[in-house]
Design an enzyme around this catalytic site. Structure first.
Site, short mmCIF file in Angstrom:
data_model
loop_
_atom_site.label_atom_id
_atom_site.label_comp_id
_atom_site.label_asym_id
_atom_site.label_seq_id
_atom_site.Cartn_x
_atom_site.Cartn_y
_atom_site.Cartn_z
N ASN A 110 0.82 -1.22 0.00
CA ASN A 110 0.00 0.00 0.00
C ASN A 110 0.85 1.27 0.00
OD1 ASN A 110 -2.05 -1.81 0.12
ND2 ASN A 110 -2.66 -1.36 2.22
N THR A 155 -15.62 38.96 -31.70
CA THR A 155 -16.51 38.55 -30.61
C THR A 155 -17.70 37.91 -31.31
OG1 THR A 155 -17.76 40.60 -30.56
CG2 THR A 155 -15.84 40.52 -29.14
N HIS A 156 -18.28 36.89 -30.72
CA HIS A 156 -19.35 36.11 -31.34
C HIS A 156 -18.91 35.57 -32.71
CE1 HIS A 156 -22.04 38.22 -28.44
NE2 HIS A 156 -21.28 39.25 -28.74
N SER A 277 -7.10 13.70 -48.61
CA SER A 277 -8.33 12.93 -48.64
C SER A 277 -8.15 11.81 -49.66
CB SER A 277 -9.49 13.83 -49.06
OG SER A 277 -10.52 13.05 -49.63
N LYS A 283 -8.04 18.36 -51.25
CA LYS A 283 -8.10 18.57 -49.80
C LYS A 283 -6.76 18.46 -49.09
CE LYS A 283 -11.59 17.60 -47.47
NZ LYS A 283 -12.71 17.91 -46.70
N ASN A 285 -6.15 18.48 -45.04
CA ASN A 285 -6.93 18.58 -43.80
C ASN A 285 -6.08 18.88 -42.57
OD1 ASN A 285 -9.21 17.88 -45.30
ND2 ASN A 285 -8.81 15.69 -45.01
N GLU A 290 -7.44 18.87 -35.36
CA GLU A 290 -8.73 18.21 -35.08
C GLU A 290 -8.58 17.10 -34.04
OE1 GLU A 290 -11.25 18.68 -39.22
OE2 GLU A 290 -9.67 17.19 -39.16
N LYS A 325 -4.74 4.02 -12.35
CA LYS A 325 -3.60 4.00 -13.27
C LYS A 325 -3.93 4.16 -14.75
CE LYS A 325 -1.02 1.51 -9.92
NZ LYS A 325 -2.23 1.47 -9.04
N1 ARG Z 1 -1.92 -3.22 -7.62
C1 ARG Z 1 -2.24 -2.51 -6.44
C2 ARG Z 1 -2.62 -1.08 -6.80
O1 ARG Z 1 -2.37 -0.69 -7.88
C3 ARG Z 1 -1.07 -2.47 -5.54
C4 ARG Z 1 -1.40 -2.39 -4.11
C5 ARG Z 1 -1.98 -3.64 -3.64
N2 ARG Z 1 -2.22 -3.62 -2.26
C6 ARG Z 1 -2.99 -4.56 -1.72
N3 ARG Z 1 -3.19 -4.48 -0.46
N4 ARG Z 1 -3.54 -5.48 -2.44
O2 ARG Z 1 -3.23 -0.37 -6.05
#
Ligand code: ARG
Length: 472
Positions: A110, A155-156, A277, A283, A285, A290, A325
């Site tokens: 953790n 403007t606008h 295109s 064209k 583009n 975009e 992530k």
């Molecule tokens: N893969 C977990 C994460 O991205 C890592 C931490 C996992 N901790 C646990 N107590 N299972 O958060």
């Protein structure tokens, strides 16, 4: 299946459960951060007398060899491991034996993942800030070269008053400048080290949290250990700053798409930044602009996703947080790539200055100045407004600009017109009379450019990583 637990379990995990739970496919990105964090942890463990110097050296050597082999491609991070932390520890133990098993002393996944994510995010804050610096430098270059390139200000989306290209670009300079200021603020808030918070309640080992924080270039350790493992505020702040950057890039893209259209023709995007295109041979583009505009949505999505993931979580760590992530990585990649490509597009873009100036003239952007001219000659503003309104109507009918009218014709609308009207409504005069701070007039613009230059010298390209090296 290689995982770091199993002692209390009597059955193997179901395959689908295992795959659902695993994060290696995306957290392998944290590999460098994970090794860096582990090296600091192990140095601290030995300095605090928790492991021997020999064990420390064995682990460090092992970690360096893993680093080298992964970087050279000799060792591949595969999905037979549950996550990047398991991968590093398993390979380490294979390579250095029992010492490897001591790496995790006084640490939990953790606080480990909290650290890895913070280190990774920090490095992307730095690289995105550098990309913003490059974009700002390019914008400033255009400003310096176009202090007297007249164009209509809108403007606008209707032509309003004349400005210059420098002034228009200067507005974007301000936006991206604020983006960097925002990154700077959050950097100073986030650069604290969660390592040593343990699973949630610290550890019984005499860890030196100041030491690991310093080794990793943090301003210091984080405070409350429950917060340390479950805080992702810094990521949400970053995603919000990234959303804002995309919003700015998207507005700028929209502008360039309009300017690049056949009707406007204010700019020509270089061939290297456009595509053709498959069916229409004429064209060319503005795809990059975009796409930048289009990709804004996925970055907003990452912010919304992260806010939603966090909103119902009780303290401390919950597995939901693994969802911090994929979208975040995607947002960071998207923004950095968009910044780099956008900068290149501007660097190679041609500005068709005569078309800009002609468009400003033909759009009656000097109508306010023409009215002011009559006011200065003594006419009440309301009357002047109406006289010029009638002149504009006449010009529209004849498809000419106010400056194209003969003095005798002007006099038919008001006998207050004299020869000096032409100078009074020329683009140069209209723009250069506007010299209040922040206005497009030459003097005001020179001042703005000077201050913009100063900003870039203080907030130089490496200023974030320098801050960490100096104060960390
Ligand atoms: N893969 C977990 C994460 O991205 C890592 C931490 C996992 N901790 C646990 N107590 N299972 O958060």
């Amino acid at each position: 299946m290689a995982q770091l637990w199993g002692g209390r379990f009597t059955k193997d995990t179901d395959d689908m459960v295992y795959a659902f739970n695993a994060s290696i496919e995306f957290d392998k990105r944290l590999f460098h951060a994970d090794v860096e964090g582990s090296k600091a942890h192990v140095k601290m463990l030995s300095s605090a007398g928790i492991i021997s110097e020999k064990e420390r050296d064995d682990i460090l050597k092992g970690l360096d060899s893993i680093l080298e082999d992964v970087d050279s491609g000799k060792l591949i991070i595969t999905s037979e491991y549950e996550d990047i932390h398991s991968f590093v520890e398993a390979v380490l133990t294979e390579r250095v034996g029992d010492a490897g098993k001591k790496l995790h002393t006084g640490r939990s996944r953790n606080d480990q993942v909290a650290l890895d994510m913070r280190l990774y995010t920090r490095s992307r804050m730095e690289s995105i800030d550098e990309a913003l610096y490059d974009l700002l430098s390019e914008i400033l270059k255009v400003m310096k070269e176009n202090k007297e390139t007249y164009m209509p200000g809108f403007t606008h989306l209707q032509k309003a008053q004349p400005v210059t290209l420098a002034h228009h670009f200067g507005a974007y300079f301000e936006m991206f400048k604020r983006d960097r200021a925002r990154l700077n603020d959050m950097y100073y808030r986030m650069n604290y080290c969660p390592l040593g918070a343990g699973a949630l309640a610290g550890t019984t080992y005499p860890l030196d949290r100041e030491m690991t924080a310093e080794l990793l270039g943090f301003f210091g350790p984080t405070f409350n250990s429950m917060d340390s493992v479950s805080d992702r505020d810094y990521l949400i702040e970053f995603l919000s700053a990234l959303s804002m950057i995309m919003m700015h890039l998207s507005r700028f893209s929209e502008e360039i798409i309009i300017w690049n259209s056949n009707e406007y023709g204010f700019v020509e995007i270089d061939d290297t930044y456009s595509t053709g295109s498959s069916i229409m041979p004429q064209k060319k583009n503005p795809d990059i602009a975009e796409l930048v505009r289009g990709k804004t949505g996925r970055v907003y999505g990452a912010l919304t996703s992260m806010l939603t993931t966090m909103k119902g979580l009780p303290l401390a760590y919950n597995k939901d947080m693994q969802e911090d992530k994929e979208f975040s990585f995607d947002a960071m990649d998207t923004v950095e790539n968009c910044l780099i490509l956008f900068t290149g597009m501007i660097r190679t873009m041609k500005f068709r200055k005569e078309r800009m100036e002609r468009s400003a003239k033909q759009g009656f952007t000097n109508a306010t100045d023409a009215a002011d001219y009559l006011v200065k000659k003594g006419m009440p503003f309301r009357d002047a407004h109406s006289v010029i309104g009638r002149i504009v109507l006449y010009c529209i009918d004849k498809n000419i600009a106010i400056d194209d009218m003969e003095l005798s014709k002007l006099k038919e609308f008001s006998d207050m017109f004299e020869n000096d009207i032409y100078e009074a409504v020329s683009m140069e005069t209209c723009v250069n009379k506007r010299n209040t701070k922040g206005a497009p007039g030459l003097n005001a613009m020179e001042k703005e450019i000077e201050e913009s230059e100063e900003f870039l010298s203080i907030y130089n390209k490496k200023h974030l990583s320098d801050a960490r090296k100096k104060e960390g």
